[in-house]
Design a protein around this motif. Structure first.
Motif, PDB file in Angstrom:
ATOM      1  N   PRO A  19       0.808  -1.224   0.000  1.00 11.02           N
ATOM      2  CA  PRO A  19       0.000   0.000   0.000  1.00 11.02           C
ATOM      3  C   PRO A  19       0.840   1.274   0.000  1.00 11.02           C
ATOM      4  O   PRO A  19       0.451   2.272  -0.598  1.00 11.02           O
ATOM      5  N   ASP A  20       1.983   1.244   0.688  1.00 14.89           N
ATOM      6  CA  ASP A  20       2.862   2.406   0.701  1.00 14.89           C
ATOM      7  C   ASP A  20       3.380   2.716  -0.704  1.00 14.89           C
ATOM      8  O   ASP A  20       3.489   3.878  -1.097  1.00 14.89           O
ATOM      9  N   ASP A  21       3.695   1.659  -1.451  1.00 10.02           N
ATOM     10  CA  ASP A  21       4.186   1.858  -2.814  1.00 10.02           C
ATOM     11  C   ASP A  21       3.077   2.413  -3.712  1.00 10.02           C
ATOM     12  O   ASP A  21       3.321   3.304  -4.531  1.00 10.02           O
ATOM     13  N   ARG A  22       1.877   1.889  -3.564  1.00 10.18           N
ATOM     14  CA  ARG A  22       0.761   2.403  -4.371  1.00 10.18           C
ATOM     15  C   ARG A  22       0.520   3.876  -4.071  1.00 10.18           C
ATOM     16  O   ARG A  22       0.274   4.675  -4.986  1.00 10.18           O
ATOM     17  N   LEU A  23       0.598   4.237  -2.803  1.00  3.12           N
ATOM     18  CA  LEU A  23       0.396   5.640  -2.428  1.00  3.12           C
ATOM     19  C   LEU A  23       1.491   6.511  -3.037  1.00  3.12           C
ATOM     20  O   LEU A  23       1.225   7.632  -3.497  1.00  3.12           O
ATOM     21  N   TYR A  24       2.703   6.012  -3.049  1.00  4.94           N
ATOM     22  CA  TYR A  24       3.809   6.763  -3.652  1.00  4.94           C
ATOM     23  C   TYR A  24       3.494   7.102  -5.100  1.00  4.94           C
ATOM     24  O   TYR A  24       3.620   8.256  -5.524  1.00  4.94           O
ATOM     25  N   TRP A  25       3.093   6.103  -5.894  1.00  7.76           N
ATOM     26  CA  TRP A  25       2.825   6.347  -7.317  1.00  7.76           C
ATOM     27  C   TRP A  25       1.642   7.290  -7.509  1.00  7.76           C
ATOM     28  O   TRP A  25       1.666   8.155  -8.397  1.00  7.76           O
ATOM     29  N   ARG A  26       0.595   7.133  -6.675  1.00  9.06           N
ATOM     30  CA  ARG A  26      -0.583   8.016  -6.810  1.00  9.06           C
ATOM     31  C   ARG A  26      -0.183   9.471  -6.563  1.00  9.06           C
ATOM     32  O   ARG A  26      -0.575  10.374  -7.303  1.00  9.06           O
ATOM     33  N   LEU A  27       0.574   9.700  -5.498  1.00  9.38           N
ATOM     34  CA  LEU A  27       0.941  11.068  -5.143  1.00  9.38           C
ATOM     35  C   LEU A  27       1.998  11.628  -6.087  1.00  9.38           C
ATOM     36  O   LEU A  27       1.996  12.828  -6.387  1.00  9.38           O
ATOM     37  N   LEU A  28       2.899  10.783  -6.563  1.00 13.57           N
ATOM     38  CA  LEU A  28       3.895  11.255  -7.513  1.00 13.57           C
ATOM     39  C   LEU A  28       3.208  11.861  -8.735  1.00 13.57           C
ATOM     40  O   LEU A  28       3.618  12.907  -9.249  1.00 13.57           O
ATOM     41  N   ASP A  29       2.149  11.207  -9.196  1.00 12.63           N
ATOM     42  CA  ASP A  29       1.428  11.745 -10.354  1.00 12.63           C
ATOM     43  C   ASP A  29       0.626  12.981  -9.980  1.00 12.63           C
ATOM     44  O   ASP A  29       0.707  14.012 -10.653  1.00 12.63           O
ATOM     45  N   ALA A  30      -0.166  12.894  -8.925  1.00 19.30           N
ATOM     46  CA  ALA A  30      -1.045  14.009  -8.561  1.00 19.30           C
ATOM     47  C   ALA A  30      -0.262  15.286  -8.296  1.00 19.30           C
ATOM     48  O   ALA A  30      -0.668  16.380  -8.705  1.00 19.30           O
ATOM     49  N   LEU A  31       0.876  15.165  -7.626  1.00 19.07           N
ATOM     50  CA  LEU A  31       1.658  16.358  -7.303  1.00 19.07           C
ATOM     51  C   LEU A  31       2.290  16.989  -8.541  1.00 19.07           C
ATOM     52  O   LEU A  31       2.672  18.156  -8.520  1.00 19.07           O
ATOM     53  N   GLY A  32       2.350  16.244  -9.629  1.00 23.32           N
ATOM     54  CA  GLY A  32       2.842  16.805 -10.865  1.00 23.32           C
ATOM     55  C   GLY A  32       1.902  17.838 -11.467  1.00 23.32           C
ATOM     56  O   GLY A  32       2.295  18.598 -12.351  1.00 23.32           O
ATOM     57  N   PHE A  33       0.651  17.892 -10.984  1.00 27.96           N
ATOM     58  CA  PHE A  33      -0.330  18.860 -11.469  1.00 27.96           C
ATOM     59  C   PHE A  33      -0.378  20.119 -10.612  1.00 27.96           C
ATOM     60  O   PHE A  33      -1.123  21.051 -10.922  1.00 27.96           O
ATOM     61  N   ALA A  34       0.382  20.141  -9.521  1.00 30.20           N
ATOM     62  CA  ALA A  34       0.370  21.302  -8.630  1.00 30.20           C
ATOM     63  C   ALA A  34       0.886  22.533  -9.388  1.00 30.20           C
ATOM     64  O   ALA A  34       1.717  22.404 -10.285  1.00 30.20           O
ATOM     65  N   PRO A  35       0.398  23.707  -9.029  1.00 31.11           N
ATOM     66  CA  PRO A  35      -0.469  23.981  -7.874  1.00 31.11           C
ATOM     67  C   PRO A  35      -1.973  23.944  -8.163  1.00 31.11           C
ATOM     68  O   PRO A  35      -2.772  23.911  -7.243  1.00 31.11           O
ATOM     69  N   ASP A  36      -2.389  23.952  -9.466  1.00 26.53           N
ATOM     70  CA  ASP A  36      -3.823  24.119  -9.712  1.00 26.53           C
ATOM     71  C   ASP A  36      -4.372  23.308 -10.875  1.00 26.53           C
ATOM     72  O   ASP A  36      -5.557  23.415 -11.194  1.00 26.53           O
ATOM     73  N   ALA A  37      -3.557  22.504 -11.537  1.00 29.58           N
ATOM     74  CA  ALA A  37      -3.990  21.659 -12.657  1.00 29.58           C
ATOM     75  C   ALA A  37      -4.516  22.452 -13.845  1.00 29.58           C
ATOM     76  O   ALA A  37      -5.197  21.913 -14.714  1.00 29.58           O
ATOM     77  N   GLU A  38      -4.161  23.716 -13.937  1.00 31.48           N
ATOM     78  CA  GLU A  38      -4.647  24.536 -15.046  1.00 31.48           C
ATOM     79  C   GLU A  38      -4.122  24.050 -16.395  1.00 31.48           C
ATOM     80  O   GLU A  38      -4.764  24.251 -17.423  1.00 31.48           O
ATOM     81  N   LYS A  39      -2.984  23.384 -16.389  1.00 32.77           N
ATOM     82  CA  LYS A  39      -2.409  22.934 -17.656  1.00 32.77           C
ATOM     83  C   LYS A  39      -3.302  21.917 -18.364  1.00 32.77           C
ATOM     84  O   LYS A  39      -3.221  21.773 -19.589  1.00 32.77           O
TER      85      LYS A  39
END
Length: 294
Positions: free
Chosen positions: A225-245
């Motif tokens: 589960p820790d590894d799955r969370l890593y991959w989920r957050l690695l992707d989501a944080l790539g859209f910071a700060p607002d996902a406008e792109k």
């Protein structure tokens, strides 16, 4: 992207010309277009609904701009909330099929590249939950987990998938486009990228459900589960700060409601949902090597 109606000895057909016109994409065109041409060739006959390669000019020697000519796929984008749950099931099934494409060692695409890193995350200045962002960043402040390599689309989301209604009235996937980022890496990367997109398009709950749909379709993800969370957050944080792109192009495709503020709120809600669903990752030693597999 230009659509051409072509007539010849074999009759009429529609083709699509993808041209790289801006300075940035012209500079990277040889690698990007060659990769897409190779992938389209590889996918021919696999059952994956990808366009057929007709010709490629990676340097603009024969065309005004570096370009790739391909067959036109039927269908349209469907980004509305209506029918989104049913389409998510189809997306999960399609992703399992993509990850199952047999690829010899010599035909493997390049190794994946991470699109985020702890020191590159831009935390929204207006956030009321700065601790949430710091916790999310801390989760990816580790070595990438060991993983089994798979054939990845690498930019799989509803904006790169075409749908149509078959003669029975059922909505089906008719095409998957944009193969320039195709890579070799963990299935969790594709799952995570699609989940983030669904969260932004339809709300955090839609993104949180998608990995389960992928598993139900037969897809395999990281066991830890820790590894799955890593991959989920690695992707989501790539859209910071607002996902406008991504919100900007989606507005142009018929989702005017996806304002920058709404996308930012949904991204933050999605981060909260991911962290709420998982305990804090256990500490683990640094320098854990990656493992590639077939």
């Amino acid at each position: 992207m230009r659509r051409f109606g072509v007539r010849g000895p074999d009759g009429a057909r529609d083709l699509v010309l993808r041209s790289f016109e801006t300075a940035f994409f012209r500079r990277h065109a040889p690698g990007l277009l060659r990769r897409e041409a190779d992938v389209l060739t590889l996918l021919a006959g696999t059952g994956i609904a990808a366009a057929g390669l007709v010709a490629v000019d990676t340097t603009g020697e024969h065309c005004t701009h570096p370009s790739l000519l391909m067959t036109r796929l039927p269908g349209t984008l469907r980004l509305t909330d209506e029918g989104a749950d049913a389409r998510a099931v189809l997306l999960a099934q399609q992703l399992v099929d993509i990850h199952s494409v047999p690829v010899s060692t010599g035909d493997r695409p390049r190794a994946y590249q991470a699109w985020s890193a702890p020191d590159r995350v831009r935390i929204p200045e207006a956030t009321r939950r700065p601790a949430l962002w710091r916790r999310a960043v801390d989760v990816i402040r580790r070595d990438a987990p060991a993983h089994q390599g798979r054939f990845l689309h690498r930019d799989f989301h509803p904006g790169n998938v075409l749908f149509h209604r078959d003669p029975s009235g059922q909505v089906r996937i008719s095409g998957v486009v944009d193969w320039v980022e195709t890579s070799w890496g963990p299935a969790d990367l594709d799952v995570s990228h699609c989940a983030t997109a669904l969260a932004l398009l339809h709300g955090a709950a839609a993104g949180l459900r998608f990995p389960g749909l992928y598993a139900s379709a037969g897809g395999q993800q990281a066991a830890d589960p820790d590894d799955r969370l890593y991959w989920r957050l690695l992707d989501a944080l790539g859209f910071a700060p607002d996902a406008e792109k991504v919100a900007g192009p989606w507005r142009e495709c018929g989702r005017p409601d996806l304002t920058a503020s709404l996308a930012a709120a949904r991204l933050e809600d999605y981060l909260q949902g991911l962290l709420d669903a998982h305990p804090l990752p256990a500490s683990r030693p640094r320098g854990r090597p990656e493992r590639e597999g077939r």
